[in-house]
Design a protein around this motif. Structure first.
Motif, PDB file in Angstrom:
ATOM      1  N   MET A  33      -0.820 -10.335   4.865  1.00  0.00           N
ATOM      2  CA  MET A  33      -1.210  -9.829   3.558  1.00  0.00           C
ATOM      3  C   MET A  33      -0.135  -8.861   3.071  1.00  0.00           C
ATOM      4  O   MET A  33       0.308  -7.987   3.809  1.00  0.00           O
ATOM      5  N   ALA A  34       0.285  -9.019   1.842  1.00  0.00           N
ATOM      6  CA  ALA A  34       1.308  -8.157   1.250  1.00  0.00           C
ATOM      7  C   ALA A  34       0.728  -6.768   0.970  1.00  0.00           C
ATOM      8  O   ALA A  34      -0.431  -6.639   0.578  1.00  0.00           O
ATOM      9  N   PRO A  35       1.530  -5.747   1.197  1.00  0.00           N
ATOM     10  CA  PRO A  35       1.043  -4.394   0.887  1.00  0.00           C
ATOM     11  C   PRO A  35       0.789  -4.237  -0.612  1.00  0.00           C
ATOM     12  O   PRO A  35       1.449  -4.853  -1.442  1.00  0.00           O
ATOM     13  N   THR A  36      -0.176  -3.420  -0.922  1.00  0.00           N
ATOM     14  CA  THR A  36      -0.510  -3.130  -2.303  1.00  0.00           C
ATOM     15  C   THR A  36      -0.313  -1.632  -2.542  1.00  0.00           C
ATOM     16  O   THR A  36      -0.172  -0.854  -1.587  1.00  0.00           O
ATOM     17  N   LEU A  37      -0.326  -1.243  -3.784  1.00  0.00           N
ATOM     18  CA  LEU A  37      -0.254   0.175  -4.111  1.00  0.00           C
ATOM     19  C   LEU A  37      -1.417   0.910  -3.449  1.00  0.00           C
ATOM     20  O   LEU A  37      -1.241   1.993  -2.878  1.00  0.00           O
ATOM     21  N   GLN A  38      -2.576   0.318  -3.477  1.00  0.00           N
ATOM     22  CA  GLN A  38      -3.755   0.936  -2.894  1.00  0.00           C
ATOM     23  C   GLN A  38      -3.590   1.118  -1.380  1.00  0.00           C
ATOM     24  O   GLN A  38      -3.882   2.196  -0.839  1.00  0.00           O
ATOM     25  N   SER A  39      -3.088   0.093  -0.694  1.00  0.00           N
ATOM     26  CA  SER A  39      -2.891   0.218   0.753  1.00  0.00           C
ATOM     27  C   SER A  39      -1.807   1.249   1.059  1.00  0.00           C
ATOM     28  O   SER A  39      -1.904   1.980   2.048  1.00  0.00           O
ATOM     29  N   PHE A  40      -0.792   1.346   0.205  1.00  0.00           N
ATOM     30  CA  PHE A  40       0.245   2.365   0.373  1.00  0.00           C
ATOM     31  C   PHE A  40      -0.352   3.766   0.236  1.00  0.00           C
ATOM     32  O   PHE A  40      -0.041   4.666   1.021  1.00  0.00           O
ATOM     33  N   LEU A  41      -1.206   3.960  -0.749  1.00  0.00           N
ATOM     34  CA  LEU A  41      -1.833   5.267  -0.953  1.00  0.00           C
ATOM     35  C   LEU A  41      -2.713   5.650   0.236  1.00  0.00           C
ATOM     36  O   LEU A  41      -2.682   6.793   0.697  1.00  0.00           O
ATOM     37  N   VAL A  42      -3.485   4.698   0.737  1.00  0.00           N
ATOM     38  CA  VAL A  42      -4.347   4.970   1.887  1.00  0.00           C
ATOM     39  C   VAL A  42      -3.492   5.292   3.108  1.00  0.00           C
ATOM     40  O   VAL A  42      -3.769   6.248   3.844  1.00  0.00           O
ATOM     41  N   LYS A  43      -2.418   4.543   3.319  1.00  0.00           N
ATOM     42  CA  LYS A  43      -1.520   4.833   4.442  1.00  0.00           C
ATOM     43  C   LYS A  43      -0.891   6.210   4.272  1.00  0.00           C
ATOM     44  O   LYS A  43      -0.762   6.966   5.244  1.00  0.00           O
ATOM     45  N   SER A  44      -0.508   6.563   3.072  1.00  0.00           N
ATOM     46  CA  SER A  44       0.075   7.884   2.819  1.00  0.00           C
ATOM     47  C   SER A  44      -0.933   8.986   3.126  1.00  0.00           C
ATOM     48  O   SER A  44      -0.566  10.027   3.693  1.00  0.00           O
ATOM     49  N   LEU A  45      -2.183   8.787   2.769  1.00  0.00           N
ATOM     50  CA  LEU A  45      -3.231   9.755   3.101  1.00  0.00           C
ATOM     51  C   LEU A  45      -3.395   9.874   4.611  1.00  0.00           C
ATOM     52  O   LEU A  45      -3.488  10.982   5.156  1.00  0.00           O
ATOM     53  N   ARG A  46      -3.408   8.756   5.300  1.00  0.00           N
ATOM     54  CA  ARG A  46      -3.554   8.759   6.759  1.00  0.00           C
ATOM     55  C   ARG A  46      -2.345   9.432   7.428  1.00  0.00           C
ATOM     56  O   ARG A  46      -2.511  10.167   8.410  1.00  0.00           O
ATOM     57  N   ASP A  47      -1.148   9.197   6.901  1.00  0.00           N
ATOM     58  CA  ASP A  47       0.047   9.837   7.443  1.00  0.00           C
ATOM     59  C   ASP A  47      -0.005  11.349   7.229  1.00  0.00           C
ATOM     60  O   ASP A  47       0.322  12.129   8.128  1.00  0.00           O
ATOM     61  N   SER A  48      -0.419  11.760   6.046  1.00  0.00           N
ATOM     62  CA  SER A  48      -0.558  13.184   5.749  1.00  0.00           C
ATOM     63  C   SER A  48      -1.566  13.817   6.702  1.00  0.00           C
ATOM     64  O   SER A  48      -1.330  14.899   7.265  1.00  0.00           O
ATOM     65  N   GLN A  49      -2.686  13.136   6.910  1.00  0.00           N
ATOM     66  CA  GLN A  49      -3.723  13.608   7.823  1.00  0.00           C
ATOM     67  C   GLN A  49      -3.157  13.790   9.231  1.00  0.00           C
ATOM     68  O   GLN A  49      -3.353  14.834   9.866  1.00  0.00           O
ATOM     69  N   LYS A  50      -2.451  12.786   9.706  1.00  0.00           N
ATOM     70  CA  LYS A  50      -1.899  12.820  11.062  1.00  0.00           C
ATOM     71  C   LYS A  50      -0.920  13.982  11.222  1.00  0.00           C
ATOM     72  O   LYS A  50      -0.988  14.735  12.204  1.00  0.00           O
ATOM     73  N   MET A  51      -0.018  14.131  10.282  1.00  0.00           N
ATOM     74  CA  MET A  51       0.995  15.180  10.373  1.00  0.00           C
ATOM     75  C   MET A  51       0.363  16.568  10.321  1.00  0.00           C
ATOM     76  O   MET A  51       0.666  17.440  11.142  1.00  0.00           O
ATOM     77  N   LEU A  52      -0.493  16.766   9.350  1.00  0.00           N
ATOM     78  CA  LEU A  52      -1.101  18.083   9.161  1.00  0.00           C
ATOM     79  C   LEU A  52      -1.955  18.459  10.368  1.00  0.00           C
ATOM     80  O   LEU A  52      -1.848  19.578  10.890  1.00  0.00           O
ATOM     81  N   LEU A  53      -2.774  17.547  10.846  1.00  0.00           N
ATOM     82  CA  LEU A  53      -3.639  17.859  11.984  1.00  0.00           C
ATOM     83  C   LEU A  53      -2.846  18.088  13.263  1.00  0.00           C
ATOM     84  O   LEU A  53      -3.224  18.938  14.085  1.00  0.00           O
ATOM     85  N   ALA A  54      -1.758  17.380  13.452  1.00  0.00           N
ATOM     86  CA  ALA A  54      -0.927  17.620  14.639  1.00  0.00           C
ATOM     87  C   ALA A  54      -0.380  19.045  14.625  1.00  0.00           C
ATOM     88  O   ALA A  54      -0.370  19.725  15.665  1.00  0.00           O
TER      89      ALA A  54
END
Length: 154
Positions: A1-22
């Motif tokens: 499945m090709a990435p979408t803007l929506q999937s990019f935004l969700v991944k960006s949120l998850r990345d932000s979560q991971k970095m901040l919580l670490a």
């Protein structure tokens, strides 16, 4: 499945979560409480802000009105001036915003959810994705001021 803007935004949120919580989990209560000259907000304060803003944005994506925003700086109440409690609140808030963006109808991204603003849902999702990273940079500065030069999220 090709990435979408929506999937990019969700991944960006998850990345932000991971970095901040670490970074949060690598800090002590003492370090998270530190202020410069006693006049600035502590790590707890801007982490609490991230959680509050995430929850407010999640409400918008769910079609709810989160009520009026606070005036001035958002400050952490005493109950969230604890590393484990603030980490838990952040985790909960990121889950809410990521799930809200993921389940949102992407055909509505150009709509304006806040009547008195020109911001769109896409603007809110983008802001949510970078807001935590912005404050993580502040945490990194506090860490360095206390002798911690490690990058905890790599």
């Amino acid at each position: 499945m090709a990435p979408t803007l929506q999937s990019f935004l969700v991944k960006s949120l998850r990345d932000s979560q991971k970095m901040l919580l670490a970074d949060v989990r690598a800090m002590s209560n003492e370090t998270l409480s530190a202020t410069a000259g006693g006049a600035t907000r502590s790590g707890f304060d801007f982490l609490y802000e991230v959680a509050v803003v995430n929850k407010r944005m999640a409400a918008r994506f769910k079609g709810q009105d989160p009520g009026p925003s606070s005036e001035g700086w958002i400050m952490a109440p005493e109950e969230f001036r604890d590393q484990e409690k603030i980490a838990s609140l952040l985790e909960e808030s990121y889950e809410e915003i990521a799930e809200a963006v993921e389940s949102f109808d992407s055909n509505r991204f150009d709509e304006q959810p806040i009547p008195e603003s020109t911001w769109t849902y896409l603007d809110l999702a983008g802001l949510a994705a970078i807001h935590g990273v912005y404050h993580d940079a502040q945490l990194n500065y506090i860490q360095a001021m206390h002798g911690d030069e490690a990058v905890h999220w790599m």
